[in-house]
Design an enzyme around this catalytic site. Structure first.
Site, short mmCIF file in Angstrom:
data_model
loop_
_atom_site.label_atom_id
_atom_site.label_comp_id
_atom_site.label_asym_id
_atom_site.label_seq_id
_atom_site.Cartn_x
_atom_site.Cartn_y
_atom_site.Cartn_z
N LYS A 170 6.37 -1.31 3.25
CA LYS A 170 6.91 0.04 3.42
C LYS A 170 6.96 0.37 4.91
O LYS A 170 6.44 -0.34 5.75
CB LYS A 170 6.03 1.09 2.73
CG LYS A 170 5.73 0.85 1.27
CD LYS A 170 6.92 1.02 0.38
CE LYS A 170 6.52 0.72 -1.06
NZ LYS A 170 7.61 0.30 -1.87
N SER A 176 12.78 -1.52 -2.78
CA SER A 176 12.22 -0.29 -2.21
C SER A 176 12.54 -0.10 -0.73
O SER A 176 12.50 1.01 -0.23
CB SER A 176 10.71 -0.24 -2.41
OG SER A 176 10.04 -1.15 -1.57
#
Length: 191
Positions: free
Chosen positions: A88, A45
């Site tokens: 993230k 990700s």
């Protein structure tokens, strides 16, 4: 008499070693709990900024004094299963207005220049949209750098991440040794 002295000396040595080991373990636990923690990236990700199985040092101390800032890469507990950690990039903070149009991110009405996102995905550039919304106080909006393969704030199971779930800021990639580097946190804006 000589035997008693040797036995006492041996016991003192063992005792000194045990005390030293206990102190070292206690210090290591304190450092890991409050200062820095190693973290292993799992998944793609954050590709190409971070790669699968890369190891990082996460600063846990800073967020006791200040809140996460735009551009920082953070580790947080996944809101729907807090036994799992996610990593993230912070795109917006409490009070910011966030919106995505055709894959382009706007924060407070200004389009971001995101040089860190993965652009060579065989699936093509991410063209997702996100409704205009205000990030609630004490929350952050996070996105993965590999937008086509990221479960992030665009999805209801992550949504706006409460600050209380943020574990720390990724500072340094240290493994493999050939890829040691300080992680960049700058977000630019389009002119």
């Amino acid at each position: 008499m000589g035997r008693e002295k040797n036995a006492s000396s041996w016991q003192d040595t063992v005792s000194d070693w045990l005390v030293s080991i206990i102190i070292a373990i206690a210090l290591a636990l304190c450092i890991r709990t409050f200062l820095v923690e190693p973290y292993m990236v799992e998944g793609s990700s954050m590709y190409s900024t971070l790669v699968n199985h890369e190891r990082l040092l996460v600063d846990k101390l800073s967020y006791y004094a200040i809140d996460p800032q735009r551009g920082e890469i953070v580790v947080f507990r996944y809101p729907k299963d807090q036994s799992r950690d996610f990593i993230k990039r912070v795109i917006a903070v409490g009070g910011d207005t966030i919106e995505m149009r055709n894959g382009r991110v706007l924060v407070n009405g200004v389009m971001l220049k995101e040089n860190y996102i993965y652009k060579d995905d065989p699936k093509g550039l991410n063209r997702s949209n996100y409704r205009k919304a205000v990030v609630p106080k004490d929350h952050i909006f996070v996105l993965g750098d590999n937008r086509n393969n990221s479960e992030d704030s665009r999805f209801a199971d992550v949504d706006f991440v409460p600050l209380k779930l943020v574990k720390g800021r990724a500072l340094l990639a240290f493994w493999p040794l050939s890829s040691i580097r300080v992680l960049k946190t700058d977000i630019g804006t389009e002119k």
